[in-house]
Design a protein around this motif. Structure first.
Motif, PDB file in Angstrom:
ATOM      1  N   TRP A 120      90.561  66.532  79.626  1.00 28.46           N
ATOM      2  CA  TRP A 120      89.590  66.752  78.554  1.00 28.46           C
ATOM      3  C   TRP A 120      88.446  67.603  79.073  1.00 28.46           C
ATOM      4  O   TRP A 120      88.181  67.640  80.267  1.00 28.46           O
ATOM      5  CB  TRP A 120      89.050  65.413  78.059  1.00 28.46           C
ATOM      6  CG  TRP A 120      90.072  64.596  77.334  1.00 28.46           C
ATOM      7  CD1 TRP A 120      91.030  63.793  77.897  1.00 28.46           C
ATOM      8  CD2 TRP A 120      90.266  64.525  75.928  1.00 28.46           C
ATOM      9  NE1 TRP A 120      91.795  63.220  76.924  1.00 28.46           N
ATOM     10  CE2 TRP A 120      91.351  63.658  75.698  1.00 28.46           C
ATOM     11  CE3 TRP A 120      89.615  65.101  74.843  1.00 28.46           C
ATOM     12  CZ2 TRP A 120      91.799  63.349  74.423  1.00 28.46           C
ATOM     13  CZ3 TRP A 120      90.058  64.797  73.570  1.00 28.46           C
ATOM     14  CH2 TRP A 120      91.144  63.928  73.366  1.00 28.46           C
ATOM     15  N   HIS A 121      87.759  68.268  78.154  1.00 33.30           N
ATOM     16  CA  HIS A 121      86.554  69.003  78.533  1.00 33.30           C
ATOM     17  C   HIS A 121      85.500  68.869  77.438  1.00 33.30           C
ATOM     18  O   HIS A 121      85.835  68.630  76.275  1.00 33.30           O
ATOM     19  CB  HIS A 121      86.860  70.479  78.824  1.00 33.30           C
ATOM     20  CG  HIS A 121      87.259  71.272  77.624  1.00 33.30           C
ATOM     21  ND1 HIS A 121      88.546  71.296  77.125  1.00 33.30           N
ATOM     22  CD2 HIS A 121      86.530  72.064  76.806  1.00 33.30           C
ATOM     23  CE1 HIS A 121      88.588  72.077  76.054  1.00 33.30           C
ATOM     24  NE2 HIS A 121      87.383  72.564  75.831  1.00 33.30           N
ATOM     25  N   ALA A 122      84.265  69.005  77.845  1.00 33.94           N
ATOM     26  CA  ALA A 122      83.160  69.008  76.895  1.00 33.94           C
ATOM     27  C   ALA A 122      82.949  70.443  76.441  1.00 33.94           C
ATOM     28  O   ALA A 122      82.893  71.362  77.248  1.00 33.94           O
ATOM     29  CB  ALA A 122      81.904  68.451  77.545  1.00 33.94           C
ATOM     30  N   ASP A 123      82.883  70.604  75.139  1.00 28.11           N
ATOM     31  CA  ASP A 123      82.613  71.902  74.535  1.00 28.11           C
ATOM     32  C   ASP A 123      81.381  71.711  73.652  1.00 28.11           C
ATOM     33  O   ASP A 123      81.498  71.258  72.510  1.00 28.11           O
ATOM     34  CB  ASP A 123      83.822  72.369  73.721  1.00 28.11           C
ATOM     35  CG  ASP A 123      83.628  73.746  73.104  1.00 28.11           C
ATOM     36  OD1 ASP A 123      82.612  74.403  73.401  1.00 28.11           O
ATOM     37  OD2 ASP A 123      84.498  74.163  72.317  1.00 28.11           O
TER      38      ASP A 123
ATOM     39  N   ASN B 187      78.765  69.665  72.174  1.00 28.44           N
ATOM     40  CA  ASN B 187      78.638  68.228  71.911  1.00 28.44           C
ATOM     41  C   ASN B 187      79.953  67.622  71.456  1.00 28.44           C
ATOM     42  O   ASN B 187      79.963  66.631  70.733  1.00 28.44           O
ATOM     43  CB  ASN B 187      77.555  67.993  70.855  1.00 28.44           C
ATOM     44  CG  ASN B 187      76.195  68.403  71.348  1.00 28.44           C
ATOM     45  OD1 ASN B 187      75.925  68.364  72.540  1.00 28.44           O
ATOM     46  ND2 ASN B 187      75.346  68.826  70.440  1.00 28.44           N
ATOM     47  N   ARG B 188      81.055  68.214  71.866  1.00 27.17           N
ATOM     48  CA  ARG B 188      82.375  67.722  71.478  1.00 27.17           C
ATOM     49  C   ARG B 188      83.220  67.484  72.728  1.00 27.17           C
ATOM     50  O   ARG B 188      83.108  68.206  73.709  1.00 27.17           O
ATOM     51  CB  ARG B 188      83.079  68.728  70.577  1.00 27.17           C
ATOM     52  CG  ARG B 188      82.260  69.074  69.331  1.00 27.17           C
ATOM     53  CD  ARG B 188      83.006  69.912  68.348  1.00 27.17           C
ATOM     54  NE  ARG B 188      83.973  69.161  67.570  1.00 27.17           N
ATOM     55  CZ  ARG B 188      83.676  68.273  66.632  1.00 27.17           C
ATOM     56  NH1 ARG B 188      82.438  67.985  66.364  1.00 27.17           N
ATOM     57  NH2 ARG B 188      84.623  67.661  65.961  1.00 27.17           N
ATOM     58  N   LEU B 189      84.082  66.493  72.649  1.00 30.12           N
ATOM     59  CA  LEU B 189      85.057  66.204  73.691  1.00 30.12           C
ATOM     60  C   LEU B 189      86.395  66.706  73.171  1.00 30.12           C
ATOM     61  O   LEU B 189      86.825  66.293  72.086  1.00 30.12           O
ATOM     62  CB  LEU B 189      85.092  64.693  73.952  1.00 30.12           C
ATOM     63  CG  LEU B 189      85.894  64.197  75.133  1.00 30.12           C
ATOM     64  CD1 LEU B 189      85.373  64.803  76.436  1.00 30.12           C
ATOM     65  CD2 LEU B 189      85.814  62.687  75.200  1.00 30.12           C
ATOM     66  N   VAL B 190      87.056  67.612  73.898  1.00 27.78           N
ATOM     67  CA  VAL B 190      88.192  68.357  73.359  1.00 27.78           C
ATOM     68  C   VAL B 190      89.391  68.323  74.314  1.00 27.78           C
ATOM     69  O   VAL B 190      89.230  68.406  75.537  1.00 27.78           O
ATOM     70  CB  VAL B 190      87.803  69.839  73.119  1.00 27.78           C
ATOM     71  CG1 VAL B 190      88.966  70.639  72.561  1.00 27.78           C
ATOM     72  CG2 VAL B 190      86.591  69.937  72.215  1.00 27.78           C
ATOM     73  N   ARG B 191      90.583  68.265  73.697  1.00 24.97           N
ATOM     74  CA  ARG B 191      91.833  68.402  74.461  1.00 24.97           C
ATOM     75  C   ARG B 191      92.908  68.976  73.552  1.00 24.97           C
ATOM     76  O   ARG B 191      93.016  68.613  72.385  1.00 24.97           O
ATOM     77  CB  ARG B 191      92.304  67.048  74.994  1.00 24.97           C
ATOM     78  CG  ARG B 191      93.611  67.179  75.779  1.00 24.97           C
ATOM     79  CD  ARG B 191      94.020  65.913  76.451  1.00 24.97           C
ATOM     80  NE  ARG B 191      95.325  66.062  77.051  1.00 24.97           N
ATOM     81  CZ  ARG B 191      95.992  65.091  77.639  1.00 24.97           C
ATOM     82  NH1 ARG B 191      95.469  63.883  77.719  1.00 24.97           N
ATOM     83  NH2 ARG B 191      97.181  65.302  78.140  1.00 24.97           N
TER      84      ARG B 191
END
Length: 114
Positions: A34-37, A39-43
């Motif tokens: 996962w990565h932070a983009d 204020n979002r946590l994205v995968r």
């Protein structure tokens, strides 16, 4: 923040507060895919075909309904991108985002043919 149980064993709580940068970095280290983009946590999750993609999306929908913490999903033929933010925390990241991310990762890892 609950530091006793692993993320996968925790449950979302109503009104979870926004996390500071140190807490985000610590929790993100537990979720390497996962990565932070912002204020979002994205995968992004990749699949063999549309059927497998939708099977995952349905399992994810069941899990997030139980946790009452829903992601934004972008679904296409062989991929699904999930992103979480906590609206009640001012569209910032909360522990709930990381809990659901861990559970989504476990669903992906445990799917048939993984």
């Amino acid at each position: 923040m609950n530091t006793v149980l692993p993320l996968i064993e925790r449950h979302c709580t109503h009104g979870a507060p926004a996390l500071d940068a140190a807490a985000i970095a610590s929790l993100l280290a537990q979720l390497p895919d996962w990565h932070a983009d912002g204020n979002r946590l994205v995968r992004e999750f990749l699949f063999r075909d549309y059927h497998e993609t939708i099977e995952f999306v349905n399992a994810l929908a069941f899990m997030v309904h139980r946790e009452d913490h829903h992601p934004d999903l972008q679904v296409s033929y062989r991929r699904c991108t999930a992103s979480w933010t906590t609206h009640s925390a001012g569209h910032q990241l909360s522990e709930n985002d990381f809990i659901c991310a861990a559970k989504a990762g476990a669903l992906y890892a445990g799917r048939a043919g993984a």
